[in-house]
Every structure is written in C-alpha cells, then in structure tokens.
Design a protein around this motif. Structure first.
Motif, PDB file in Angstrom:
ATOM      1  N   ALA A 135      -5.611  -3.647  -6.782  1.00 23.48           N
ATOM      2  CA  ALA A 135      -4.303  -3.198  -7.263  1.00 23.48           C
ATOM      3  C   ALA A 135      -3.506  -4.391  -7.791  1.00 23.48           C
ATOM      4  O   ALA A 135      -3.846  -5.539  -7.557  1.00 23.48           O
ATOM      5  N   VAL A 136      -2.437  -4.052  -8.489  1.00 25.53           N
ATOM      6  CA  VAL A 136      -1.476  -5.024  -8.991  1.00 25.53           C
ATOM      7  C   VAL A 136      -0.110  -4.613  -8.455  1.00 25.53           C
ATOM      8  O   VAL A 136       0.271  -3.446  -8.569  1.00 25.53           O
ATOM      9  N   LEU A 137       0.606  -5.553  -7.850  1.00 25.91           N
ATOM     10  CA  LEU A 137       1.947  -5.308  -7.334  1.00 25.91           C
ATOM     11  C   LEU A 137       2.939  -6.171  -8.093  1.00 25.91           C
ATOM     12  O   LEU A 137       2.656  -7.323  -8.403  1.00 25.91           O
ATOM     13  N   ARG A 138       4.139  -5.625  -8.365  1.00 25.05           N
ATOM     14  CA  ARG A 138       5.194  -6.386  -9.027  1.00 25.05           C
ATOM     15  C   ARG A 138       6.456  -6.302  -8.179  1.00 25.05           C
ATOM     16  O   ARG A 138       6.875  -5.214  -7.803  1.00 25.05           O
ATOM     17  N   GLY A 139       7.038  -7.455  -7.897  1.00 21.64           N
ATOM     18  CA  GLY A 139       8.243  -7.505  -7.075  1.00 21.64           C
ATOM     19  C   GLY A 139       8.566  -8.935  -6.699  1.00 21.64           C
ATOM     20  O   GLY A 139       8.300  -9.850  -7.472  1.00 21.64           O
ATOM     21  N   GLN A 140       9.115  -9.127  -5.479  1.00 24.32           N
ATOM     22  CA  GLN A 140       9.497 -10.457  -5.026  1.00 24.32           C
ATOM     23  C   GLN A 140       8.858 -10.777  -3.675  1.00 24.32           C
ATOM     24  O   GLN A 140       8.700  -9.896  -2.832  1.00 24.32           O
ATOM     25  N   ILE A 141       8.533 -12.041  -3.502  1.00 24.92           N
ATOM     26  CA  ILE A 141       8.095 -12.542  -2.206  1.00 24.92           C
ATOM     27  C   ILE A 141       9.378 -12.983  -1.511  1.00 24.92           C
ATOM     28  O   ILE A 141      10.004 -13.959  -1.919  1.00 24.92           O
ATOM     29  N   VAL A 142       9.786 -12.246  -0.474  1.00 25.50           N
ATOM     30  CA  VAL A 142      11.108 -12.457   0.108  1.00 25.50           C
ATOM     31  C   VAL A 142      11.136 -13.453   1.258  1.00 25.50           C
ATOM     32  O   VAL A 142      12.192 -14.009   1.562  1.00 25.50           O
ATOM     33  N   SER A 143       9.993 -13.682   1.921  1.00 29.35           N
ATOM     34  CA  SER A 143       9.988 -14.668   2.995  1.00 29.35           C
ATOM     35  C   SER A 143       8.564 -15.044   3.374  1.00 29.35           C
ATOM     36  O   SER A 143       7.621 -14.309   3.098  1.00 29.35           O
ATOM     37  N   GLN A 144       8.453 -16.198   4.018  1.00 31.36           N
ATOM     38  CA  GLN A 144       7.170 -16.634   4.554  1.00 31.36           C
ATOM     39  C   GLN A 144       7.177 -16.292   6.037  1.00 31.36           C
ATOM     40  O   GLN A 144       8.119 -16.598   6.756  1.00 31.36           O
ATOM     41  N   VAL A 145       6.101 -15.632   6.514  1.00 29.21           N
ATOM     42  CA  VAL A 145       6.044 -15.211   7.913  1.00 29.21           C
ATOM     43  C   VAL A 145       4.937 -15.915   8.689  1.00 29.21           C
ATOM     44  O   VAL A 145       4.788 -15.696   9.880  1.00 29.21           O
ATOM     45  N   GLY A 146       4.158 -16.731   8.013  1.00 28.40           N
ATOM     46  CA  GLY A 146       3.088 -17.485   8.655  1.00 28.40           C
ATOM     47  C   GLY A 146       2.376 -18.335   7.625  1.00 28.40           C
ATOM     48  O   GLY A 146       2.758 -18.361   6.453  1.00 28.40           O
ATOM     49  N   ASP A 147       1.338 -19.033   8.070  1.00 27.72           N
ATOM     50  CA  ASP A 147       0.559 -19.850   7.146  1.00 27.72           C
ATOM     51  C   ASP A 147      -0.190 -18.930   6.191  1.00 27.72           C
ATOM     52  O   ASP A 147      -0.998 -18.105   6.632  1.00 27.72           O
ATOM     53  N   GLU A 148       0.107 -19.018   4.915  1.00 26.67           N
ATOM     54  CA  GLU A 148      -0.491 -18.200   3.859  1.00 26.67           C
ATOM     55  C   GLU A 148      -0.141 -16.721   4.003  1.00 26.67           C
ATOM     56  O   GLU A 148      -0.761 -15.860   3.396  1.00 26.67           O
ATOM     57  N   LEU A 149       0.874 -16.375   4.794  1.00 20.95           N
ATOM     58  CA  LEU A 149       1.274 -14.981   4.994  1.00 20.95           C
ATOM     59  C   LEU A 149       2.753 -14.832   4.642  1.00 20.95           C
ATOM     60  O   LEU A 149       3.600 -15.580   5.142  1.00 20.95           O
TER      61      LEU A 149
END
Length: 114
Positions: A45-59
């Motif tokens: 799939a392809v998702l479009r939006g924003q990465i709002v926060s980092q919750v872990g290493d590479e997550l």
C-alpha cells in the motif's frame, strides 16, 4: 590528484546510492482506516500524511487524517537532505504488517517528501 579523483568518484557513488524512483506506481493508495478495517498481512500500500512522533527506534506514529498507525522506517530510508517534521507531508510505500500478537504496523520501503 589521484586522491581527489578517488574522493570525487566515491562521493558520486554515494549520491547515486541515495537515488530513488519517483514515478507512478501500481500499488494502490490506502488510508489508515481502510488498512485497519480490511487490510491483509503483507498487503502492499501507499499512505499519505504526516509522521507525528517517534515512539521507538525506527518506530513512528503516522497520521493521515483518518486515523493513526505505527510505521517502521529503517534509518537508511529517510530522504537525504530533506528534514521531516510533524507537519511535513510524506508518502510512504510499503506493506501492512498484521502480526498475530501486538499492534499492526506498516513496514515502510520508501519515504518520499511531498
């Protein structure tokens, strides 16, 4: 002189390694809501939006306006020279990972700043 040529060749190879395909794709665009409701394990799939926060290493936490989902982004996939903040629009190409245990997530294969 020979050292300068070698350094230039190595720099050019590094830039070429960072290149990525930016043309059209046959992978359908999806929303977080549709993936969570009907997504199948390993579904591309392809998702479009924003990465709002980092919750872990590479997550990270991703939001597209229909909901939020955890996304896994390897360090090497971030676009070189393009900072990404909580308001930066991005396009994530990858696959939905619906494990037997734990929260589903999206494994990112490509990050593109829009």
């Amino acid at each position: 002189m020979k050292r300068i040529l070698i350094a230039t060749a190595l720099a050019a190879a590094a830039v070429a390694a960072q290149a990525q395909y930016t043309g059209p794709s046959t992978v359908p665009a999806a929303t977080v809501k549709s993936l969570q409701a009907q997504g199948k394990d390993d579904q591309p799939a392809v998702l479009r939006g924003q990465i709002v926060s980092q919750v872990g290493d590479e997550l990270y936490s991703f939001d597209d306006g229909t909901g939020q989902m955890r996304v896994k982004i390897k360090h090497k996939l971030w676009p070189a020279g393009q900072p990404v903040g909580a308001t930066t629009k991005v396009e994530l190409t990858g696959e939905y990972d619906k494990d037997w245990v734990g929260e589903p997530k999206f494994k990112v294969r490509q990050v593109r700043v829009l």
